[in-house]
Every structure is written in structure tokens, then in C-alpha cells.
Write an enzyme that holds these catalytic residues in place. Structure first.
Site, PDB file in Angstrom:
ATOM      1  N   LYS A  70       0.823  -1.225   0.000  1.00  0.00           N
ATOM      2  CA  LYS A  70       0.000   0.000   0.000  1.00  0.00           C
ATOM      3  C   LYS A  70       0.852   1.268   0.000  1.00  0.00           C
ATOM      4  O   LYS A  70       0.642   2.183  -0.800  1.00  0.00           O
ATOM      5  CB  LYS A  70      -0.926   0.012   1.236  1.00  0.00           C
ATOM      6  CG  LYS A  70      -1.759  -1.242   1.368  1.00  0.00           C
ATOM      7  CD  LYS A  70      -2.387  -1.365   2.740  1.00  0.00           C
ATOM      8  CE  LYS A  70      -1.407  -1.470   3.881  1.00  0.00           C
ATOM      9  NZ  LYS A  70      -0.633  -2.712   3.930  1.00  0.00           N
ATOM     10  N   THR A  71       1.831   1.297   0.906  1.00  0.00           N
ATOM     11  CA  THR A  71       2.651   2.507   1.042  1.00  0.00           C
ATOM     12  C   THR A  71       3.448   2.765  -0.236  1.00  0.00           C
ATOM     13  O   THR A  71       3.525   3.897  -0.721  1.00  0.00           O
ATOM     14  CB  THR A  71       3.612   2.347   2.243  1.00  0.00           C
ATOM     15  OG1 THR A  71       2.833   2.079   3.409  1.00  0.00           O
ATOM     16  CG2 THR A  71       4.435   3.601   2.456  1.00  0.00           C
ATOM     17  N   ASP A  98       0.142   8.033   5.605  1.00  0.00           N
ATOM     18  CA  ASP A  98       0.471   6.608   5.649  1.00  0.00           C
ATOM     19  C   ASP A  98       0.004   5.964   6.954  1.00  0.00           C
ATOM     20  O   ASP A  98       0.221   6.513   8.029  1.00  0.00           O
ATOM     21  CB  ASP A  98       1.995   6.440   5.483  1.00  0.00           C
ATOM     22  CG  ASP A  98       2.355   5.014   5.127  1.00  0.00           C
ATOM     23  OD1 ASP A  98       1.481   4.301   4.585  1.00  0.00           O
ATOM     24  OD2 ASP A  98       3.501   4.601   5.392  1.00  0.00           O
ATOM     25  N   ASP A  99      -0.619   4.798   6.819  1.00  0.00           N
ATOM     26  CA  ASP A  99      -0.959   3.985   7.983  1.00  0.00           C
ATOM     27  C   ASP A  99      -1.882   4.721   8.952  1.00  0.00           C
ATOM     28  O   ASP A  99      -1.532   4.955  10.110  1.00  0.00           O
ATOM     29  CB  ASP A  99       0.351   3.632   8.709  1.00  0.00           C
ATOM     30  CG  ASP A  99       0.401   2.172   9.059  1.00  0.00           C
ATOM     31  OD1 ASP A  99      -0.679   1.597   9.258  1.00  0.00           O
ATOM     32  OD2 ASP A  99       1.512   1.613   9.139  1.00  0.00           O
ATOM     33  N   LYS A 140     -11.579  16.395   4.872  1.00  0.00           N
ATOM     34  CA  LYS A 140     -12.790  16.889   4.196  1.00  0.00           C
ATOM     35  C   LYS A 140     -12.733  18.388   3.903  1.00  0.00           C
ATOM     36  O   LYS A 140     -13.646  18.928   3.284  1.00  0.00           O
ATOM     37  CB  LYS A 140     -14.006  16.611   5.084  1.00  0.00           C
ATOM     38  CG  LYS A 140     -14.355  15.134   5.151  1.00  0.00           C
ATOM     39  CD  LYS A 140     -15.759  15.011   5.690  1.00  0.00           C
ATOM     40  CE  LYS A 140     -15.960  13.777   6.499  1.00  0.00           C
ATOM     41  NZ  LYS A 140     -17.171  13.780   7.286  1.00  0.00           N
ATOM     42  N   LYS A 153       5.632  -7.363  -0.006  1.00  0.00           N
ATOM     43  CA  LYS A 153       6.753  -7.020   0.883  1.00  0.00           C
ATOM     44  C   LYS A 153       7.282  -8.273   1.579  1.00  0.00           C
ATOM     45  O   LYS A 153       8.486  -8.474   1.704  1.00  0.00           O
ATOM     46  CB  LYS A 153       6.291  -5.979   1.918  1.00  0.00           C
ATOM     47  CG  LYS A 153       7.402  -5.508   2.834  1.00  0.00           C
ATOM     48  CD  LYS A 153       7.104  -4.168   3.470  1.00  0.00           C
ATOM     49  CE  LYS A 153       6.332  -4.308   4.748  1.00  0.00           C
ATOM     50  NZ  LYS A 153       6.142  -3.014   5.438  1.00  0.00           N
TER      51      LYS A 153
HETATM   52  P1  ATP Z   1       2.608  -2.430   5.810  1.00  0.00           P
HETATM   53  O1  ATP Z   1       1.323  -3.201   5.917  1.00  0.00           O
HETATM   54  O2  ATP Z   1       3.670  -2.971   6.713  1.00  0.00           O
HETATM   55  O3  ATP Z   1       2.412  -0.952   5.921  1.00  0.00           O
HETATM   56  P2  ATP Z   1       2.721  -2.078   2.959  1.00  0.00           P
HETATM   57  O4  ATP Z   1       1.497  -2.766   2.475  1.00  0.00           O
HETATM   58  O5  ATP Z   1       2.658  -0.603   3.077  1.00  0.00           O
HETATM   59  O6  ATP Z   1       3.189  -2.730   4.336  1.00  0.00           O
HETATM   60  P3  ATP Z   1       5.098  -1.526   1.518  1.00  0.00           P
HETATM   61  O7  ATP Z   1       5.793  -0.938   2.681  1.00  0.00           O
HETATM   62  O8  ATP Z   1       4.535  -0.632   0.492  1.00  0.00           O
HETATM   63  O9  ATP Z   1       3.932  -2.494   2.008  1.00  0.00           O
HETATM   64  O10 ATP Z   1       6.115  -2.564   0.853  1.00  0.00           O
HETATM   65  C1  ATP Z   1       6.012  -3.016  -0.459  1.00  0.00           C
HETATM   66  C2  ATP Z   1       7.378  -3.343  -0.998  1.00  0.00           C
HETATM   67  O11 ATP Z   1       7.246  -4.096  -2.194  1.00  0.00           O
HETATM   68  C3  ATP Z   1       8.188  -2.105  -1.374  1.00  0.00           C
HETATM   69  O12 ATP Z   1       9.551  -2.369  -1.110  1.00  0.00           O
HETATM   70  C4  ATP Z   1       7.959  -1.973  -2.882  1.00  0.00           C
HETATM   71  O13 ATP Z   1       9.063  -1.334  -3.518  1.00  0.00           O
HETATM   72  C5  ATP Z   1       7.846  -3.424  -3.303  1.00  0.00           C
HETATM   73  N1  ATP Z   1       6.961  -3.659  -4.452  1.00  0.00           N
HETATM   74  C6  ATP Z   1       7.284  -4.329  -5.568  1.00  0.00           C
HETATM   75  N2  ATP Z   1       6.249  -4.430  -6.402  1.00  0.00           N
HETATM   76  C7  ATP Z   1       5.220  -3.819  -5.806  1.00  0.00           C
HETATM   77  C8  ATP Z   1       3.861  -3.608  -6.179  1.00  0.00           C
HETATM   78  N3  ATP Z   1       3.351  -4.056  -7.321  1.00  0.00           N
HETATM   79  N4  ATP Z   1       3.078  -2.934  -5.317  1.00  0.00           N
HETATM   80  C9  ATP Z   1       3.566  -2.483  -4.157  1.00  0.00           C
HETATM   81  N5  ATP Z   1       4.844  -2.652  -3.736  1.00  0.00           N
HETATM   82  C10 ATP Z   1       5.665  -3.318  -4.551  1.00  0.00           C
HETATM   83 MG    MG Z   2       2.686   0.646   4.738  1.00  0.00          MG
END
Ligand code: ATP
Ligand code: MG
Length: 272
Positions: free
Chosen positions: A76-77, A130-131, A158, A235
């Protein structure tokens, strides 16, 4: 004594413009780039881009907000950072829980408000929130959270920017249910789902495109996992593959990864 050259030196080496710092923050969230491992990624990216264009060009909606929700580690991030980085907006700011660590509630609200106030001063701005659940201090134990921070965030999300200004807010959360219970899902223009990988082919594509596995390793991984249930965030997959790659012999790597995924219950055991 201080000379002009010291100022010049500081300006060119130490002082970064605000946008430079934001760009660094975005890079930091995109360590592994974005790999298009399957249609869920393409769909999420497309929806985000549509909303970004709406924020940028539509006169009717100067305020657009998107919630990227999905399981932990689903990416997501990174997706939010990717959109923010490539949107070409002059003001980009990432607001993460780590920015307000140790702040009490009023200080947190004050900090968040300042970010929004700064953003609406610029004609075209993006804020990545974020988050959200961690920003509002949510703790699953006892279902606690900070109502003060939550109310502050909601008011700001909003609040329309002044005439002639546009704001795009990209929020992320792993707890859609919680946000539903708090009755704040409706505050977003749109909700975009970020999915886990659910098929062996998708994992193979991700491993290959990130150069984590070579062709032979991908083939072996696929042979041993095809048809088995898989459920893992990108991730987590990257972290597990990186761990497996530390095996002493290259030929062990695919089996190691399979073992790690099975232990995590991310991959169904064979013949189950
Ligand atoms: P959390 O739930 O801990 O917040 P998150 O869902 O935010 O985790 P990220 O921190 O965004 O996950 O980690 C995703 C990782 O995967 C990053 O290092 C990103 O560069 C890599 N990545 C590779 N392909 C993708 C993709 N298609 N979408 C998202 N991230 C990707
Ligand atoms: Mg995140």
C-alpha cells in the site's frame, strides 16, 4: 570567521529544498520499485491514476482523497509513494506515524494540521497519509485509539482547499474493518483495494522481474508450487526470497523459499 563560500557550500551540500526532502522520503518508500505481478496491481495503479488526474484537472472536485486498503505487507505505502512521485505535483508530503512518534495528542493534531495548511498554500498538492490506524494510535488490544487525532484527521481530509487550489490525499490502511466501524470510509472519494499475491504464477513473475530468482530457480519454484493455495503480500515475498537467497548453495534457494512460505502459512502444504 564565516565566509560567503561557507554559505554557498551549505546551500549546495547541506540545505535541501523542501521538495528535495519529499523526493527522498518517497524514494525511501520505494526501495524495490513497483512490479506489475498481475492484474490486481494494474487495476490498483489505474484507479489511483484516474483519481490523481481528477484531482489535477477537474474543476468540480478540487479535493480528491483515496484510501488504499489491503492486508499488511501488500504494498500500500509503495503504491501511494509511486503515484505521488510520478504525479508531477509541485507539493508532495508524506505524513507517516514515525513523524509524530512521542507526540501527545494535541501536538500530533497540530503537526498534521500544519502539513495540510502548508499543502493548501500550494496550488497543486499531494499528501500521503500513511498507515492511518497507527496515526490515530489504534491498538487492537482493547480496541483503543485516539479520538482527538481521528477527528482532526477527518476534518482535514474533508476541508476543501481555497479557490484555485487542488489537493489530492492518498491514505493507506491495513484495517478497512476498523475504518468502517469508525464510520470514516465515506469520507474518501474512493477506496482502492491492494491485493496479496494469490497464485504461484504471480509470485514467479515478481521474483523474476525483481531479479530475485533466475529462470531456472523460477521454473523449479513454479513446478513445486503450481496449483497450491498462496496468500502473501509483496513485501513479505521479497523479504522471504531475500532470506532464501542467503542459502549456501544456489540450488537450495527455491526449496528454502517454499519452506519459508509454508512455515508462514502463506503457501498451502502439498497434497492438502
Ligand atoms: P505495511 O502493511 O507494513 O504498511 P505495505 O502494504 O505498506 O506494508 P510496503 O511498505 O509498500 O507495504 O512494501 C512493499 C514493498 O514491495 C516495497 O519495497 C515496494 O518497492 C515493493 N513492491 C514491488 N512491487 C510492488 C507492487 N506491485 N506494489 C507495491 N509494492 C511493490
Ligand atoms: Mg505501509
Amino acid at each position: 570567521q564565516v565566509y560567503k563560500s561557507d554559505f554557498d557550500n551549505a546551500l549546495s551540500n547541506d540545505c535541501k529544498p523542501a521538495f528535495g526532502r519529499a523526493a527522498d522520503a518517497l524514494e525511501g518508500l520505494l526501495t524495490n520499485g513497483i512490479v506489475n505481478w498481475g492484474s490486481p496491481v494494474a487495476r490498483a495503479l489505474e484507479d489511483c491514476q484516474m483519481l490523481m488526474r481528477q484531482a489535477k484537472f477537474s474543476d468540480r472536485t478540487p479535493l480528491v482523497s483515496a484510501l488504499l486498503e489491503g492486508p499488511p505487507s501488500s504494498g500500500k505505502t509503495a503504491l501511494a509513494a509511486h503515484i505521488a512521485k510520478n504525479a508531477g505535483f509541485p507539493f508532495v508530503k508524506v505524513l507517516a506515524p514515525s513523524d509524530v512518534v512521542g507526540y501527545n495528542e494535541p501536538a500530533k493534531v497540530h503537526h498534521i494540521k500544519r502539513v495540510f495548511d502548508d499543502a493548501i498554500r500550494s496550488p497543486l498538492s499531494i499528501i500521503v497519509l500513511d498507515d492511518i490506524e497507527r496515526l490515530i494510535d489504534y491498538s487492537p488490544l482493547g480496541q483503543r485509539y485516539s479520538n482527538t487525532v481521528l477527528q482532526g484527521v477527518m476534518v482535514l481530509i474533508k476541508r476543501p482547499p481555497p479557490p484555485g487550489h487542488r489537493l489530492f490525499v492518498l491514505a493507506t490502511s491495513s484495517r478497512r474493518e476498523l475504518l468502517h466501524e469508525l464510520d470514516i470510509l465515506n469520507s474518501f472519494t474512493a477506496i482502492i483495494h491492494v491485493s496479496n499475491l494469490s497464485r504461484s504464477e504471480q509470485a514467479v513473475k515478481a521474483l523474476k522481474e525483481m531479479n530475485l530468482f533466475d529462470d531456472k530457480q523460477c521454473q523449479e519454484f513454479h513446478q513445486k508450487t503450481a496449483g497450491r493455495k498462496l496468500w502473501i503480500g509483496i513485501k513479505k515475498l521479497i523479504a522471504s526470497a531475500e532470506m532464501a537467497r542467503q542459502a549456501e548453495n544456489d540450488y537450495e534457494i527455491p526449496t528454502k523459499l517454499i519452506g519459508l512460505l509454508e512455515d508462514d502459512q502463506a503457501l498451502q502444504l502439498p497434497n492438502c
